[in-house]
Design a protein around this motif. Structure first.
Motif, PDB file in Angstrom:
ATOM      1  N   ARG A  44       0.748  -1.187  -0.005  1.00  0.00           N
ATOM      2  CA  ARG A  44      -0.172  -0.077  -0.046  1.00  0.00           C
ATOM      3  C   ARG A  44       0.831   1.222   0.032  1.00  0.00           C
ATOM      4  NH1 ARG A  44      -3.251  -3.366   3.970  1.00  0.00           N
ATOM      5  NH2 ARG A  44      -4.826  -4.221   2.738  1.00  0.00           N
ATOM      6  N   ILE A  45       2.021   1.178   0.745  1.00  0.00           N
ATOM      7  CA  ILE A  45       2.943   2.397   0.716  1.00  0.00           C
ATOM      8  C   ILE A  45       3.412   2.502  -0.740  1.00  0.00           C
ATOM      9  CG2 ILE A  45       5.036   3.164   1.508  1.00  0.00           C
ATOM     10  CD1 ILE A  45       4.472   1.744   4.336  1.00  0.00           C
ATOM     11  N   SER A  46       3.618   1.279  -1.467  1.00  0.00           N
ATOM     12  CA  SER A  46       4.238   1.436  -2.897  1.00  0.00           C
ATOM     13  C   SER A  46       3.478   2.001  -3.648  1.00  0.00           C
ATOM     14  CB  SER A  46       5.072   0.160  -3.107  1.00  0.00           C
ATOM     15  OG  SER A  46       5.328   0.101  -4.698  1.00  0.00           O
ATOM     16  N   LEU A  47       2.085   1.679  -3.480  1.00  0.00           N
ATOM     17  CA  LEU A  47       1.036   2.318  -4.465  1.00  0.00           C
ATOM     18  C   LEU A  47       0.355   3.472  -4.144  1.00  0.00           C
ATOM     19  CD1 LEU A  47      -0.936  -1.258  -4.523  1.00  0.00           C
ATOM     20  CD2 LEU A  47       0.464  -0.121  -6.404  1.00  0.00           C
ATOM     21  N   GLY A  48       0.771   3.958  -3.155  1.00  0.00           N
ATOM     22  CA  GLY A  48       0.554   5.346  -2.901  1.00  0.00           C
ATOM     23  C   GLY A  48      -0.819   5.572  -1.858  1.00  0.00           C
ATOM     24  N   MET A  64       4.906   5.065  -5.994  1.00  0.00           N
ATOM     25  CA  MET A  64       6.232   4.908  -6.701  1.00  0.00           C
ATOM     26  C   MET A  64       6.085   5.322  -8.220  1.00  0.00           C
ATOM     27  SD  MET A  64       8.960   1.812  -7.133  1.00  0.00           S
ATOM     28  CE  MET A  64       9.340   1.634  -5.398  1.00  0.00           C
ATOM     29  N   ASP A  65       7.098   6.010  -8.515  1.00  0.00           N
ATOM     30  CA  ASP A  65       6.871   6.550  -9.925  1.00  0.00           C
ATOM     31  C   ASP A  65       6.880   5.353 -10.972  1.00  0.00           C
ATOM     32  OD1 ASP A  65       9.193   7.062 -12.396  1.00  0.00           O
ATOM     33  OD2 ASP A  65       7.944   8.502 -12.048  1.00  0.00           O
ATOM     34  N   SER A  66       6.030   5.113 -11.780  1.00  0.00           N
ATOM     35  CA  SER A  66       5.925   4.115 -12.556  1.00  0.00           C
ATOM     36  C   SER A  66       7.042   3.520 -13.419  1.00  0.00           C
ATOM     37  CB  SER A  66       4.803   4.244 -13.501  1.00  0.00           C
ATOM     38  OG  SER A  66       5.006   5.188 -14.534  1.00  0.00           O
ATOM     39  N   GLU A  67       7.869   4.576 -13.794  1.00  0.00           N
ATOM     40  CA  GLU A  67       9.118   4.170 -14.610  1.00  0.00           C
ATOM     41  C   GLU A  67      10.255   3.460 -13.718  1.00  0.00           C
ATOM     42  OE1 GLU A  67      10.750   7.674 -16.608  1.00  0.00           O
ATOM     43  OE2 GLU A  67       8.797   8.314 -17.734  1.00  0.00           O
ATOM     44  N   ARG A  68      10.415   3.929 -12.465  1.00  0.00           N
ATOM     45  CA  ARG A  68      11.269   3.338 -11.418  1.00  0.00           C
ATOM     46  C   ARG A  68      10.734   1.789 -11.218  1.00  0.00           C
ATOM     47  NH1 ARG A  68      16.311   3.651  -9.686  1.00  0.00           N
ATOM     48  NH2 ARG A  68      16.474   2.456  -7.776  1.00  0.00           N
ATOM     49  N   THR A  73      11.971  -3.801 -11.872  1.00  0.00           N
ATOM     50  CA  THR A  73      11.253  -5.115 -12.158  1.00  0.00           C
ATOM     51  C   THR A  73      12.041  -6.109 -13.186  1.00  0.00           C
ATOM     52  OG1 THR A  73       8.951  -4.380 -11.585  1.00  0.00           O
ATOM     53  CG2 THR A  73       9.189  -6.364 -12.956  1.00  0.00           C
ATOM     54  N   SER A  74      12.695  -4.920 -14.133  1.00  0.00           N
ATOM     55  CA  SER A  74      13.222  -5.587 -15.192  1.00  0.00           C
ATOM     56  C   SER A  74      14.595  -5.820 -14.793  1.00  0.00           C
ATOM     57  CB  SER A  74      13.379  -4.410 -16.417  1.00  0.00           C
ATOM     58  OG  SER A  74      14.102  -3.359 -15.886  1.00  0.00           O
ATOM     59  N   GLN A  75      15.077  -4.964 -13.856  1.00  0.00           N
ATOM     60  CA  GLN A  75      16.445  -5.537 -13.266  1.00  0.00           C
ATOM     61  C   GLN A  75      16.555  -6.785 -12.525  1.00  0.00           C
ATOM     62  OE1 GLN A  75      17.468  -2.015 -10.744  1.00  0.00           O
ATOM     63  NE2 GLN A  75      18.508  -1.079 -12.570  1.00  0.00           N
ATOM     64  N   LYS A  76      15.497  -7.124 -11.831  1.00  0.00           N
ATOM     65  CA  LYS A  76      15.244  -8.358 -10.932  1.00  0.00           C
ATOM     66  C   LYS A  76      15.251  -9.272 -11.849  1.00  0.00           C
ATOM     67  CE  LYS A  76      13.267  -6.517  -6.918  1.00  0.00           C
ATOM     68  NZ  LYS A  76      12.116  -6.687  -5.885  1.00  0.00           N
ATOM     69  N   ARG A  77      14.406  -9.171 -13.191  1.00  0.00           N
ATOM     70  CA  ARG A  77      14.433 -10.387 -14.150  1.00  0.00           C
ATOM     71  C   ARG A  77      15.644 -10.561 -14.837  1.00  0.00           C
ATOM     72  NH1 ARG A  77       8.573  -8.168 -16.406  1.00  0.00           N
ATOM     73  NH2 ARG A  77       7.168  -9.273 -14.899  1.00  0.00           N
ATOM     74  N   ARG A  78      16.410  -9.493 -15.124  1.00  0.00           N
ATOM     75  CA  ARG A  78      17.586  -9.642 -15.823  1.00  0.00           C
ATOM     76  C   ARG A  78      18.493 -10.508 -14.850  1.00  0.00           C
ATOM     77  NH1 ARG A  78      17.914  -4.918 -17.714  1.00  0.00           N
ATOM     78  NH2 ARG A  78      18.957  -3.880 -15.577  1.00  0.00           N
ATOM     79  N   ASN A  79      18.784  -9.901 -13.724  1.00  0.00           N
ATOM     80  CA  ASN A  79      19.518 -10.724 -12.742  1.00  0.00           C
ATOM     81  C   ASN A  79      19.092 -12.027 -12.412  1.00  0.00           C
ATOM     82  OD1 ASN A  79      21.062  -8.272 -12.427  1.00  0.00           O
ATOM     83  ND2 ASN A  79      20.025  -7.599 -10.370  1.00  0.00           N
ATOM     84  N   ALA A  80      17.982 -12.424 -12.544  1.00  0.00           N
ATOM     85  CA  ALA A  80      17.415 -13.672 -12.300  1.00  0.00           C
ATOM     86  C   ALA A  80      18.059 -14.651 -13.567  1.00  0.00           C
ATOM     87  CB  ALA A  80      15.926 -13.889 -12.224  1.00  0.00           C
ATOM     88  N   ARG A  81      17.749 -14.179 -14.596  1.00  0.00           N
ATOM     89  CA  ARG A  81      18.165 -14.743 -15.749  1.00  0.00           C
ATOM     90  C   ARG A  81      19.749 -15.161 -15.907  1.00  0.00           C
ATOM     91  NH1 ARG A  81      14.264 -11.366 -18.649  1.00  0.00           N
ATOM     92  NH2 ARG A  81      16.149 -10.298 -19.259  1.00  0.00           N
ATOM     93  N   ARG A  82      20.378 -13.882 -15.547  1.00  0.00           N
ATOM     94  CA  ARG A  82      22.102 -14.196 -15.520  1.00  0.00           C
ATOM     95  C   ARG A  82      22.344 -15.189 -14.450  1.00  0.00           C
ATOM     96  NH1 ARG A  82      23.659  -8.448 -14.429  1.00  0.00           N
ATOM     97  NH2 ARG A  82      22.873  -7.513 -16.490  1.00  0.00           N
ATOM     98  N   MET A  83      21.612 -15.331 -13.389  1.00  0.00           N
ATOM     99  CA  MET A  83      21.711 -16.301 -12.198  1.00  0.00           C
ATOM    100  C   MET A  83      21.407 -17.709 -12.774  1.00  0.00           C
ATOM    101  SD  MET A  83      21.657 -13.902  -9.007  1.00  0.00           S
ATOM    102  CE  MET A  83      22.302 -15.310  -7.754  1.00  0.00           C
ATOM    103  N   GLY A  84      20.432 -17.834 -13.831  1.00  0.00           N
ATOM    104  CA  GLY A  84      19.898 -19.032 -14.284  1.00  0.00           C
ATOM    105  C   GLY A  84      18.713 -19.438 -13.382  1.00  0.00           C
TER     106      GLY A  84
END
Length: 94
Positions: A44-48, A64-68, A73-84
């Motif tokens: 709820r804090i994240s959603l304002g 939270m700013d939607s671009e942020r 989210t994309s960084q978490k996905r990229r890191n997860a893919r990198r780590m397999g």
């Protein structure tokens, strides 16, 4: 969960800390455990919907700013893919 934990108010400093942790991409469940508050409250804090008047690290207020959010989210996905890792979709959401 203990009712007193559900009813606990956050100080402005604590709310700012939650927002900083969200901004840095920390998992909502981890933040909730660290702050001894329900994960739903972190969401709820994240959603304002709560603590909307407390500034985010970039100085904005409200949700939270939607671009942020997309960037984290994309960084978490990229890191997860990198780590397999095949992290469930739920773990990648903020």
């Amino acid at each position: 969960m203990n009712q007193s934990i559900l009813d606990r108010s956050l100080s402005p400093t604590e709310a700012k800390m939650v927002k900083k942790m969200l901004w840095e991409g920390d998992n909502q469940s981890v933040i909730a455990g660290f702050m001894s508050i329900p994960q739903a409250r972190v969401s709820r804090i994240s959603l304002g919907r709560l603590e909307a008047d407390i500034e985010w690290p970039n100085g904005s207020v409200g949700p939270m700013d939607s671009e942020r959010r997309v960037l984290i989210t994309s960084q978490k996905r990229r890191n997860a893919r990198r780590m397999g890792l095949g992290l469930p979709q739920r773990e990648l959401e903020l």
